[in-house]
Design a protein around this motif. Structure first.
Motif, PDB file in Angstrom:
ATOM      1  N   UNK A  66       1.045  -1.103   0.161  1.00 38.41           N
ATOM      2  CA  UNK A  66       0.097  -0.168   0.087  1.00 38.41           C
ATOM      3  C   UNK A  66       0.989   1.254   0.018  1.00 38.41           C
ATOM      4  N   UNK A  67       1.933   1.184   0.794  1.00 38.75           N
ATOM      5  CA  UNK A  67       2.791   2.378   0.805  1.00 38.75           C
ATOM      6  C   UNK A  67       3.665   2.457  -0.428  1.00 38.75           C
ATOM      7  N   UNK A  68       4.024   1.404  -1.178  1.00 40.58           N
ATOM      8  CA  UNK A  68       4.777   1.559  -2.449  1.00 40.58           C
ATOM      9  C   UNK A  68       3.749   2.163  -3.369  1.00 40.58           C
ATOM     10  N   UNK A  69       2.420   1.593  -3.435  1.00 42.35           N
ATOM     11  CA  UNK A  69       1.649   2.227  -4.417  1.00 42.35           C
ATOM     12  C   UNK A  69       1.321   3.729  -4.035  1.00 42.35           C
ATOM     13  N   UNK A  70       1.417   4.095  -2.736  1.00 43.85           N
ATOM     14  CA  UNK A  70       1.025   5.488  -2.470  1.00 43.85           C
ATOM     15  C   UNK A  70       2.240   6.224  -2.934  1.00 43.85           C
ATOM     16  N   UNK A  71       3.533   5.926  -2.948  1.00 43.16           N
ATOM     17  CA  UNK A  71       4.399   6.650  -3.494  1.00 43.16           C
ATOM     18  C   UNK A  71       4.594   7.008  -4.798  1.00 43.16           C
ATOM     19  N   UNK A  72       4.202   5.816  -5.449  1.00 44.91           N
ATOM     20  CA  UNK A  72       4.036   5.472  -6.932  1.00 44.91           C
ATOM     21  C   UNK A  72       2.785   6.485  -7.268  1.00 44.91           C
ATOM     22  N   UNK A  73       1.708   6.737  -6.570  1.00 44.91           N
ATOM     23  CA  UNK A  73       0.630   7.472  -6.981  1.00 44.91           C
ATOM     24  C   UNK A  73       1.006   9.143  -6.503  1.00 44.91           C
ATOM     25  N   UNK A  74       1.850   9.256  -5.720  1.00 46.44           N
ATOM     26  CA  UNK A  74       2.737  10.612  -5.594  1.00 46.44           C
ATOM     27  C   UNK A  74       2.950  11.272  -6.948  1.00 46.44           C
ATOM     28  N   UNK A  75       3.857  10.343  -7.590  1.00 41.96           N
ATOM     29  CA  UNK A  75       4.743  10.603  -8.603  1.00 41.96           C
ATOM     30  C   UNK A  75       3.600  10.784  -9.769  1.00 41.96           C
ATOM     31  N   UNK A  76       2.572  10.266  -9.745  1.00 40.95           N
ATOM     32  CA  UNK A  76       1.601  10.222 -10.778  1.00 40.95           C
ATOM     33  C   UNK A  76       0.512  11.597 -10.480  1.00 40.95           C
ATOM     34  N   UNK A  77       0.689  12.354  -9.543  1.00 38.97           N
ATOM     35  CA  UNK A  77       0.198  13.406  -9.120  1.00 38.97           C
ATOM     36  C   UNK A  77      -1.376  12.800  -8.366  1.00 38.97           C
ATOM     37  N   UNK A  78      -1.148  11.496  -7.754  1.00 39.76           N
ATOM     38  CA  UNK A  78      -2.473  11.382  -6.711  1.00 39.76           C
ATOM     39  C   UNK A  78      -1.933  11.094  -5.384  1.00 39.76           C
ATOM     40  N   UNK A  79      -2.513  12.013  -4.685  1.00 39.47           N
ATOM     41  CA  UNK A  79      -1.875  12.038  -3.434  1.00 39.47           C
ATOM     42  C   UNK A  79      -3.241  11.536  -2.303  1.00 39.47           C
ATOM     43  N   UNK A  87       2.059  15.621   3.803  1.00 37.56           N
ATOM     44  CA  UNK A  87       3.160  16.253   3.918  1.00 37.56           C
ATOM     45  C   UNK A  87       4.453  15.637   3.185  1.00 37.56           C
ATOM     46  N   UNK A  88       4.407  14.116   3.055  1.00 41.58           N
ATOM     47  CA  UNK A  88       5.462  13.460   2.524  1.00 41.58           C
ATOM     48  C   UNK A  88       5.394  13.931   0.795  1.00 41.58           C
ATOM     49  N   UNK A  89       4.133  14.023   0.229  1.00 43.39           N
ATOM     50  CA  UNK A  89       3.999  14.269  -0.849  1.00 43.39           C
ATOM     51  C   UNK A  89       4.509  15.530  -1.283  1.00 43.39           C
ATOM     52  N   UNK A  90       4.366  16.715  -0.664  1.00 46.78           N
ATOM     53  CA  UNK A  90       4.706  17.880  -0.847  1.00 46.78           C
ATOM     54  C   UNK A  90       6.569  18.081  -0.626  1.00 46.78           C
ATOM     55  N   UNK A  91       6.897  17.273   0.168  1.00 43.97           N
ATOM     56  CA  UNK A  91       8.624  16.979   0.244  1.00 43.97           C
ATOM     57  C   UNK A  91       9.243  16.389  -1.011  1.00 43.97           C
ATOM     58  N   UNK A  92       8.380  15.139  -1.579  1.00 38.45           N
ATOM     59  CA  UNK A  92       8.702  14.749  -2.727  1.00 38.45           C
ATOM     60  C   UNK A  92       8.361  15.876  -4.003  1.00 38.45           C
TER      61      UNK A  92
END
Length: 282
Positions: A66-79, A87-92
């Motif tokens: 779930x966390x891996x998918x969450x990080x991948x989603x952040x890269x795709x603009x899905x937070x 806040x992690x997405x903002x840092x990335x």
């Protein structure tokens, strides 16, 4: 009633409650960088507690995925709406932390789900390096220390802290019937698994702990030899080393009894931490 301190962010308060050592060390970071550390450490806490949250390994793998998918989603603009993810997405997005470094935090915790003790000290050191050592290096990067020498210095300090952490967690792991003591050293000292799980401080147990404490001390010494490579602004990433040394002194005072309250329940050495933080030295 809540024990939340006013004016702390969710991540800062979360770290304060669940990872007090790193919380105290983060307070020595420059104010504009401090929150990044709290977010990183909150993310780490979310990942590291996976084994304690699940009843079987498969559920743990699902949670880590779930966390891996969450990080991948952040890269795709899905937070995803989550107190740590946002806040992690903002840092990335700002380029302050790399997705690959966060994924490494996740990958390292697959070991916890195997419920198998490390084969030897080298395997234990590898685990500690991939968990606590890597985390310290990422923290140093957030504080501006990105060159190889500085990263190595922070990583070694984190590894030393992690080795001591394994010893301090022996009661916690014993209650869950989990073993992180190297199998070859258990055999060498003729330690009974029952003694470890029932918290019997036998001479073989103390001999095993004494040897691992010596290994941890060697990492502390190595980290101190590398300290000049770490700029003062990144010192908070390595400051847990100071606490690790204090815990080892408590362990030695107890006669290397890992089950003693004096060691396992020891509070951070706040005065020494403050002194080292102020003068900017490990």
């Amino acid at each position: 009633m809540t024990d939340k301190i006013p004016d702390l962010s969710y991540c800062a308060d979360y770290v304060r409650r669940h990872d007090r050592d790193r919380f105290l060390c983060a307070l020595f970071a420059r104010p504009e960088r401090r929150e990044d550390l709290f977010v990183l450490y909150a993310f780490h806490q979310e990942i590291s507690k996976t084994r304690e949250m699940v009843s079987e390994a498969m559920l743990g793998h699902i949670r880590l995925q779930w966390w891996r998918d969450t990080l991948a989603g952040i890269d795709d603009g899905e937070v995803r709406k989550h107190e740590v993810v946002e806040p992690l997405a903002a840092m990335i997005a700002a380029g302050r932390v790399a997705r690959k470094d966060l994924e490494a935090v996740i990958d390292a915790r697959e070991f916890d789900l195997a419920d198998t003790a490390p084969e030897n000290i080298s395997a234990l050191e590898q685990y500690v390096d991939q968990t606590s050592g890597h985390l310290a290096a990422v923290a140093a990067g957030l504080l501006g220390a990105t060159d190889a020498a500085a990263q190595d210095a922070a990583r070694r300090a984190g590894m030393a802290y992690g080795m001591v952490g394994i010893l301090r967690a022996m009661v916690f792991h014993g209650r869950a019937k989990r073993l992180y003591m190297p199998q070859d050293r258990i055999a060498k000292h003729k330690v009974s698994q029952g003694d470890l799980f029932e918290f019997r401080s036998t001479e073989p147990v103390r001999a095993l702990v004494r040897e691992l404490a010596k290994t941890a001390q060697s990492h502390i010494k190595a980290a101190r030899q590398m300290r000049r490579a770490l700029p003062k602004t990144a010192l908070p990433a390595a400051l847990p080393l100071v606490l690790a040394e204090g815990y080892l002194k408590k362990l030695e005072k107890s006669g290397f009894d890992p089950f003693s309250a004096e060691f396992g329940l020891a509070r951070p050495a706040s005065f020494m931490l403050t002194l080292r933080g102020i003068i900017g030295r490990l």
